[in-house]
Design a protein around this motif. Structure first.
Motif, PDB file in Angstrom:
ATOM      1  N   ASN A 171       1.855  32.420 -15.696  1.00  0.00           N
ATOM      2  CA  ASN A 171       1.294  33.685 -16.187  1.00  0.00           C
ATOM      3  C   ASN A 171       2.429  34.578 -16.677  1.00  0.00           C
ATOM      4  OD1 ASN A 171       2.527  34.768 -13.920  1.00  0.00           O
ATOM      5  ND2 ASN A 171       0.658  35.566 -12.996  1.00  0.00           N
ATOM      6  N   ASP A 172       2.116  35.841 -16.961  1.00  0.00           N
ATOM      7  CA  ASP A 172       3.193  36.790 -17.245  1.00  0.00           C
ATOM      8  C   ASP A 172       3.184  37.965 -16.270  1.00  0.00           C
ATOM      9  OD1 ASP A 172       1.165  38.501 -18.107  1.00  0.00           O
ATOM     10  OD2 ASP A 172       1.885  38.659 -20.171  1.00  0.00           O
ATOM     11  N   ASP A 173       2.270  37.926 -15.295  1.00  0.00           N
ATOM     12  CA  ASP A 173       2.134  39.021 -14.334  1.00  0.00           C
ATOM     13  C   ASP A 173       2.905  38.785 -13.043  1.00  0.00           C
ATOM     14  OD1 ASP A 173       0.512  40.586 -15.930  1.00  0.00           O
ATOM     15  OD2 ASP A 173      -1.353  39.746 -15.174  1.00  0.00           O
ATOM     16  N   THR A 186      11.224  34.423 -18.101  1.00  0.00           N
ATOM     17  CA  THR A 186      10.079  34.811 -18.921  1.00  0.00           C
ATOM     18  C   THR A 186       8.933  33.824 -18.717  1.00  0.00           C
ATOM     19  OG1 THR A 186      10.652  33.471 -20.858  1.00  0.00           O
ATOM     20  CG2 THR A 186      11.693  35.661 -20.673  1.00  0.00           C
ATOM     21  N   PRO A 187       7.728  34.182 -19.156  1.00  0.00           N
ATOM     22  CA  PRO A 187       6.614  33.219 -19.060  1.00  0.00           C
ATOM     23  C   PRO A 187       6.914  31.891 -19.755  1.00  0.00           C
ATOM     24  CG  PRO A 187       5.789  35.419 -19.503  1.00  0.00           C
ATOM     25  CD  PRO A 187       7.272  35.508 -19.615  1.00  0.00           C
ATOM     26  N   ALA A 188       7.452  31.963 -20.971  1.00  0.00           N
ATOM     27  CA  ALA A 188       7.778  30.718 -21.681  1.00  0.00           C
ATOM     28  C   ALA A 188       8.851  29.932 -20.946  1.00  0.00           C
ATOM     29  CB  ALA A 188       8.224  31.027 -23.109  1.00  0.00           C
ATOM     30  N   ASP A 189       9.840  30.636 -20.347  1.00  0.00           N
ATOM     31  CA  ASP A 189      10.846  29.949 -19.533  1.00  0.00           C
ATOM     32  C   ASP A 189      10.209  29.087 -18.457  1.00  0.00           C
ATOM     33  OD1 ASP A 189      13.114  31.096 -20.769  1.00  0.00           O
ATOM     34  OD2 ASP A 189      13.264  32.723 -19.301  1.00  0.00           O
ATOM     35  N   THR A 190       9.215  29.651 -17.760  1.00  0.00           N
ATOM     36  CA  THR A 190       8.644  28.945 -16.611  1.00  0.00           C
ATOM     37  C   THR A 190       7.935  27.668 -17.040  1.00  0.00           C
ATOM     38  OG1 THR A 190       6.523  30.156 -16.620  1.00  0.00           O
ATOM     39  CG2 THR A 190       8.343  31.138 -15.398  1.00  0.00           C
ATOM     40  N   VAL A 191       7.241  27.724 -18.174  1.00  0.00           N
ATOM     41  CA  VAL A 191       6.549  26.530 -18.660  1.00  0.00           C
ATOM     42  C   VAL A 191       7.549  25.497 -19.148  1.00  0.00           C
ATOM     43  CG1 VAL A 191       4.958  25.638 -20.414  1.00  0.00           C
ATOM     44  CG2 VAL A 191       4.412  27.754 -19.187  1.00  0.00           C
ATOM     45  N   LYS A 192       8.558  25.950 -19.873  1.00  0.00           N
ATOM     46  CA  LYS A 192       9.579  25.009 -20.355  1.00  0.00           C
ATOM     47  C   LYS A 192      10.313  24.356 -19.181  1.00  0.00           C
ATOM     48  CE  LYS A 192      10.293  27.450 -24.750  1.00  0.00           C
ATOM     49  NZ  LYS A 192      10.061  26.351 -25.714  1.00  0.00           N
ATOM     50  N   SER A 220       5.045  41.146 -18.455  1.00  0.00           N
ATOM     51  CA  SER A 220       4.020  41.454 -19.455  1.00  0.00           C
ATOM     52  C   SER A 220       4.663  41.876 -20.768  1.00  0.00           C
ATOM     53  CB  SER A 220       3.126  42.581 -18.930  1.00  0.00           C
ATOM     54  OG  SER A 220       2.099  42.864 -19.837  1.00  0.00           O
ATOM     55  N   GLY A 221       4.096  41.392 -21.869  1.00  0.00           N
ATOM     56  CA  GLY A 221       4.581  41.772 -23.188  1.00  0.00           C
ATOM     57  C   GLY A 221       5.787  40.988 -23.669  1.00  0.00           C
ATOM     58  N   LYS A 222       6.149  39.900 -22.991  1.00  0.00           N
ATOM     59  CA  LYS A 222       7.338  39.140 -23.377  1.00  0.00           C
ATOM     60  C   LYS A 222       7.062  38.121 -24.486  1.00  0.00           C
ATOM     61  CE  LYS A 222      10.318  40.910 -20.491  1.00  0.00           C
ATOM     62  NZ  LYS A 222      11.527  41.635 -20.923  1.00  0.00           N
ATOM     63  N   GLY A 223       5.806  37.912 -24.826  1.00  0.00           N
ATOM     64  CA  GLY A 223       5.496  36.980 -25.908  1.00  0.00           C
ATOM     65  C   GLY A 223       6.053  35.598 -25.642  1.00  0.00           C
ATOM     66  N   THR A 224       6.741  35.040 -26.642  1.00  0.00           N
ATOM     67  CA  THR A 224       7.342  33.711 -26.498  1.00  0.00           C
ATOM     68  C   THR A 224       8.836  33.788 -26.195  1.00  0.00           C
ATOM     69  OG1 THR A 224       7.661  33.631 -28.894  1.00  0.00           O
ATOM     70  CG2 THR A 224       5.655  32.605 -28.039  1.00  0.00           C
ATOM     71  N   ALA A 225       9.297  34.936 -25.696  1.00  0.00           N
ATOM     72  CA  ALA A 225      10.721  35.116 -25.412  1.00  0.00           C
ATOM     73  C   ALA A 225      11.226  34.074 -24.427  1.00  0.00           C
ATOM     74  CB  ALA A 225      10.968  36.514 -24.852  1.00  0.00           C
ATOM     75  N   GLY A 228       2.029  33.451 -24.967  1.00  0.00           N
ATOM     76  CA  GLY A 228       3.324  32.827 -25.233  1.00  0.00           C
ATOM     77  C   GLY A 228       3.584  31.622 -24.350  1.00  0.00           C
ATOM     78  N   ALA A 229       3.188  31.713 -23.086  1.00  0.00           N
ATOM     79  CA  ALA A 229       3.373  30.582 -22.178  1.00  0.00           C
ATOM     80  C   ALA A 229       2.487  29.407 -22.572  1.00  0.00           C
ATOM     81  CB  ALA A 229       3.074  31.020 -20.750  1.00  0.00           C
ATOM     82  N   ALA A 230       1.275  29.693 -23.050  1.00  0.00           N
ATOM     83  CA  ALA A 230       0.392  28.620 -23.516  1.00  0.00           C
ATOM     84  C   ALA A 230       0.959  27.952 -24.768  1.00  0.00           C
ATOM     85  CB  ALA A 230      -1.001  29.167 -23.789  1.00  0.00           C
ATOM     86  N   VAL A 231       1.547  28.760 -25.659  1.00  0.00           N
ATOM     87  CA  VAL A 231       2.180  28.206 -26.859  1.00  0.00           C
ATOM     88  C   VAL A 231       3.354  27.309 -26.474  1.00  0.00           C
ATOM     89  CG1 VAL A 231       3.508  28.803 -28.925  1.00  0.00           C
ATOM     90  CG2 VAL A 231       1.403  30.043 -28.391  1.00  0.00           C
ATOM     91  N   ALA A 232       4.107  27.709 -25.435  1.00  0.00           N
ATOM     92  CA  ALA A 232       5.217  26.871 -24.968  1.00  0.00           C
ATOM     93  C   ALA A 232       4.715  25.507 -24.510  1.00  0.00           C
ATOM     94  CB  ALA A 232       5.960  27.565 -23.831  1.00  0.00           C
ATOM     95  N   ALA A 233       3.510  25.465 -23.962  1.00  0.00           N
ATOM     96  CA  ALA A 233       2.941  24.192 -23.513  1.00  0.00           C
ATOM     97  C   ALA A 233       2.557  23.298 -24.687  1.00  0.00           C
ATOM     98  CB  ALA A 233       1.726  24.451 -22.627  1.00  0.00           C
ATOM     99  N   ILE A 234       1.847  23.852 -25.676  1.00  0.00           N
ATOM    100  CA  ILE A 234       1.453  22.998 -26.798  1.00  0.00           C
ATOM    101  C   ILE A 234       2.661  22.618 -27.649  1.00  0.00           C
ATOM    102  CG2 ILE A 234      -0.938  23.788 -26.838  1.00  0.00           C
ATOM    103  CD1 ILE A 234      -0.237  25.509 -29.292  1.00  0.00           C
ATOM    104  N   ASP A 235       3.733  23.409 -27.586  1.00  0.00           N
ATOM    105  CA  ASP A 235       4.994  22.990 -28.219  1.00  0.00           C
ATOM    106  C   ASP A 235       5.468  21.663 -27.647  1.00  0.00           C
ATOM    107  OD1 ASP A 235       5.327  25.034 -30.022  1.00  0.00           O
ATOM    108  OD2 ASP A 235       6.683  26.206 -28.773  1.00  0.00           O
ATOM    109  N   GLN A 236       5.163  21.437 -26.365  1.00  0.00           N
ATOM    110  CA  GLN A 236       5.550  20.199 -25.686  1.00  0.00           C
ATOM    111  C   GLN A 236       4.403  19.183 -25.649  1.00  0.00           C
ATOM    112  OE1 GLN A 236       8.847  19.723 -24.529  1.00  0.00           O
ATOM    113  NE2 GLN A 236       8.948  21.526 -25.867  1.00  0.00           N
TER     114      GLN A 236
END
Length: 353
Positions: free
Chosen positions: A43-45, A139-145, A84-89, A186-194
């Motif tokens: 999540n981002d929360d 960041t949220p994207a960090d955690t998924v990556k 919150s608000g970090k997007g795909t950072a 952003g975190a969901a986008v990081a997943a479909i990137d993979q």
């Protein structure tokens, strides 16, 4: 016309609902439709869930609860602090630590006790060593990556990618222009990137927009489990695009209306406002809130009849929109057959709240 939104949180309405009902024929598979699935949740929360207003990760635990109840094997890797608000950072250097949370929020301790990974919850901080109260967060994207590039293997023993990544449930909807800023999306986008299927869940707050009732999270999570089950049963889980699922406020007792297939709105609901401090070089950052009654002007004006904001806020429906990583303007729509099948499922077959 626009106004600034208060940033303080009020005491949330706490409400309990019963367990999700899946069974339609009385078989074990009906009662546990996600059995055998491995699901990563972020999540981002954050994973703290400590604030009275429920804005710092309570929705994550409701999502975890519902997915485990449906039979999934769940692991959580989420930001250590609110992002919150970090997007795909992403963070481009240094060290991250994935620290397991041993004392879970009250009432959620045994939700995943029967699953192989036992619903393990990890908070990810930027630290060369244990995460502390004040550690900066990944960041949220960090955690998924991290999870998909070795974290799940090291911490949960998952030697292959999860079957699905879920992000949220966010405190507040992610609609219209705010989708571009959303760490949940952003975190969901990081997943479909993979090339891992992903859904991003966000729930509305109460009428004050400062408190996020548990009843909203729970209703959304239980709908979400049934929605994921429907996608799984029809072979519609895809990594070609993510699905954004927003849920209306049901804390007043008015139930959510049927899911609607929407587009991301082209207006704003929340925006960043900057107020100069006198004649200094400094500006205070605040959140601006556009009116939700259709009277917005300028960047607050909504020009799409099928906008997520209109169907969610004005009409009270669950809204679902496809999100892709591809920012190339004019690119032909990929996976058109999958897109059409999911749209038909949402409009005609998806579970009702």
């Amino acid at each position: 016309m626009r106004k600034y939104a208060a940033l303080s949180a009020a005491t949330a309405l706490l409400a309990g609902l019963g367990a999700t009902a899946y069974a339609t024929t009385g078989t074990a598979s009906d009662s546990r439709p996600l059995a055998g699935m491995r699901i990563l949740i972020s999540n981002d929360d954050s994973m703290q869930a400590a604030k009275a207003g429920n804005s710092d990760g309570l929705g994550l635990y409701e999502l975890r609860r519902a997915m485990c109840a449906a039979g999934a094997d769940v692991v959580v890797m989420a930001p250590w602090q609110v992002q919150s608000g970090k997007g795909t950072a992403v963070t481009n250097g240094g060290v991250v630590t994935a620290q397991r949370r041993t004392a879970l929020p009250a009432g959620y301790e045994n939700d995943c006790a029967g699953a192989p990974a036992r619903g393990a919850v990890y908070g990810v901080c930027l630290s060369d060593g244990p995460c502390t109260k004040d550690s900066p967060s990944a960041t949220p994207a960090d955690t998924v990556k991290l999870a998909l590039r070795g974290g799940l293997r090291a911490k949960a023993g998952w030697t292959e990618a999860p079957d699905l990544v879920l992000t949220g449930i966010n405190s507040g909807p992610n609609i219209s222009a705010s989708v571009n800023d959303s760490g949940t999306v952003g975190a969901a986008v990081a997943a479909i990137d993979q090339e891992v299927p992903a859904l991003a869940f966000s729930s509305s707050g109460d009428a004050t927009n400062t408190s996020f009732p548990r009843v909203n999270y729970r209703a959304h999570a239980e709908f979400g489990a049934r929605f994921v089950a429907g996608l799984k049963q029809r072979g519609l889980l895809t990594s070609r695009f993510a699905l954004k699922v927003d849920y209306p406020d049901v804390s007043t007792g008015v139930p959510a209306k049927a899911p609607v297939w929407t587009r991301v709105g082209d207006g704003a609901i929340v925006y960043h406002a900057f107020e100069q401090r006198g004649n200094s070089d400094s500006f205070d950052i605040a959140l601006g809130l556009c009116p939700t009654d259709g009277s917005g002007e300028g960047e607050c004006a909504e020009g799409r009849k099928d906008a997520d904001s209109t169907w969610l806020l004005d009409k009270g429906h669950v809204t679902i929109a496809p999100i892709t990583w591809d920012r190339t303007y004019g690119t032909p729509v990929d996976a058109r057959r999958e897109l059409n099948r999911i749209e038909r499922f949402v409009e005609h077959e998806a579970p009702r709240p």
